[in-house]
Design an enzyme around this catalytic site. Structure first.
Site, PDB file in Angstrom:
ATOM      1  CB  ALA A 205      76.823 -67.437 -68.831  1.00  0.00           C
ATOM      2  CG  ASN A 206      73.733 -70.048 -72.832  1.00  0.00           C
ATOM      3  OD1 ASN A 206      73.039 -70.872 -72.241  1.00  0.00           O
ATOM      4  ND2 ASN A 206      74.830 -70.381 -73.497  1.00  0.00           N
ATOM      5  NE  ARG A 207      67.639 -64.790 -70.098  1.00  0.00           N
ATOM      6  CZ  ARG A 207      67.736 -64.037 -69.015  1.00  0.00           C
ATOM      7  NH1 ARG A 207      67.779 -64.600 -67.829  1.00  0.00           N
ATOM      8  NH2 ARG A 207      67.788 -62.734 -69.116  1.00  0.00           N
ATOM      9  CB  SER A 208      71.203 -73.455 -71.621  1.00  0.00           C
ATOM     10  OG  SER A 208      70.985 -74.836 -71.564  1.00  0.00           O
ATOM     11  CB  ALA A 271      72.568 -72.915 -75.021  1.00  0.00           C
TER      12      ALA A 271
END
Ligand code: C5P
Length: 400
Positions: A205-208, A271
């Protein structure tokens, strides 16, 4: 610009209620039809007669009138804008929680018109996490907040919480009621970060957070667009937007491809993962089996595909989250993906980008125009992005 518009002016029970009288007078002078609504609290501070005399019709205070069986829906439906001066912590809390406790909160829940609230309260109340949380919720839903000023408060204290000056309130009303420059256009916005499964329980995942994408959607709606959001997150949906919920880059690609032909403007604020596991493992990878080798493959570059197949008249906007060489990286991405505009931010700076309510960006247009927006809330960034989009589209129209 305000002449002939219909504004419901809600007045709640704070000492700054007396200043609502001045706001009312200025609106009427500008040709606005002002429909005044007072809460029970407001009546402790100003008399109905005062506001009735200055507004375009008599003050309303109650849901239970005999002349109109459903005043809240009528007032909400007919208004071009709802303006609350002052907005107390109680009103802000009730509105954020969706509670209809009196005529004014009913009107707020029953309207699709833009809402501008002008908080005023003591500094301690203004800074209370509950109040700030409620305001953040309202902002996310597209409510415009005219921040209070710092200055002398009732009782002689000095601090933030003083109602914004009438000029600032009028300017915001003018801005919100300003040109519906996206009217008739379909805007597709992607929001959030994709999640690529490794196994049945784990993801890349990512922090968006999706907040910037949702702010763009809310701003586009307020400027008259039809809006579709392709989202990986469950944020409050701006009134009138259609949301397609996705998880992975592949799902986002499919959802956006289905909307793209019909879109006038596409803003890829999401993102999207650049790599994903070649195949997700069925079930959960067991720790006892040792450190797994996860083989990755590239995801489809949605934006590049959109750029390569862009229909005439479509405006394509990408985002570039960078940690160095902001401008050079943004410019190269703009050309490589055949975009009209790229919104670049340096996510290593404090308060910028992922997870924050604020952002600071550089806007780079294909026509060579470059501008920067200093740290501000994501709605203001959204406004600047869509201002640039409109400028690009007007240029295209006049060229064609
Ligand atoms: O190349 P980079 O990932 O930095 O580009 C960022 C922009 O490209 C963003 O607008 C993002 O939404 C989009 N993107 C995409 N598909 C990918 C990766 C990024 O549409 N696979």
């Amino acid at each position: 610009m305000l002449s002939g518009r219909r504004v419901v002016l809600g007045v709640t029970g704070g000492i700054a209620a007396y200043k609502a009288v001045e706001v009312c007078r200025r609106l009427v002078d500008a040709g606005v039809h002002v429909v005044p609504v007072m809460t029970a609290g407001a009546e402790h501070f100003i008399g109905r007669t005062t506001l009735s005399a200055l507004a375009s019709e008599p003050v309303q205070t109650s849901l239970w009138t005999e002349t109109s069986p459903i005043p809240h829906t009528l007032l909400g439906q007919q208004a071009d804008l709802i303006l609350i001066v002052p907005a107390t912590a109680r009103l802000i809390g009730a509105y954020a929680a969706g509670l209809s406790t009196d005529l004014l909160t009913n009107v707020l829940l029953a309207t699709r018109a833009p809402v501008v609230i002008c908080p005023a309260m003591h500094t301690e109340m203004w800074e209370h996490p509950a109040v700030q949380h409620n305001l953040a919720t309202l902002r996310q839903r597209g409510v415009y907040v005219v921040e209070p000023d710092e200055g002398r408060l009732a009782g002689g204290d000095i601090g933030r919480g003083r109602l914004a000056a009438p000029e600032r309130i009028l300017a915001e009303v003018e801005r919100v009621l300003g040109p519906r420059d996206l009217s008739g256009l379909h805007v597709v916005v992607s929001a959030g970060g994709t999640r690529e499964p490794i196994d049945a329980v784990r993801v890349i995942a990512n922090r968006s957070s999706g907040k910037q994408g949702y702010a763009i959607a809310a701003e586009a709606l307020s400027r008259g667009a039809t809006v579709s959001i392709v989202s990986t997150v469950d944020l409050p949906v701006p009134c009138g937007a259609v949301v397609v919920r996705v998880d992975t880059a592949a799902q986002m690609h499919t959802a956006i491809a289905a909307l793209a032909d019909d879109a006038d403007i596409i803003v890829m604020a999401a993102a999207v993962a650049d790599f994903r596991p070649v195949a997700a493992v069925d079930g959960k990878i067991k720790k006892e089996a040792g450190v797994p080798q996860i083989v990755l493959e590239p995801t489809p570059d949605i934006l590049a595909a959109l750029g390569a197949n862009k229909p005439a008249g479509q405006t394509l906007v990408g985002f570039a989250a960078e940690t160095s060489d902001l401008l050079a990286n943004a410019q190269s991405k703009l050309h490589r993906k055949q975009l009209d505009l790229i919104v670049a931010n340096d996510v290593s700076l404090p308060g910028v980008g992922f997870e924050h309510d604020t952002n600071a960006v550089t806007l780079v247009c294909a026509d060579g125009h470059v501008s920067t927006v200093a740290l501000t809330d994501k709605r203001a960034i959204a406004r600047a992005v869509l201002d640039s989009v409109c400028r690009i589209r007007t240029g295209n129209d006049s060229a064609g």
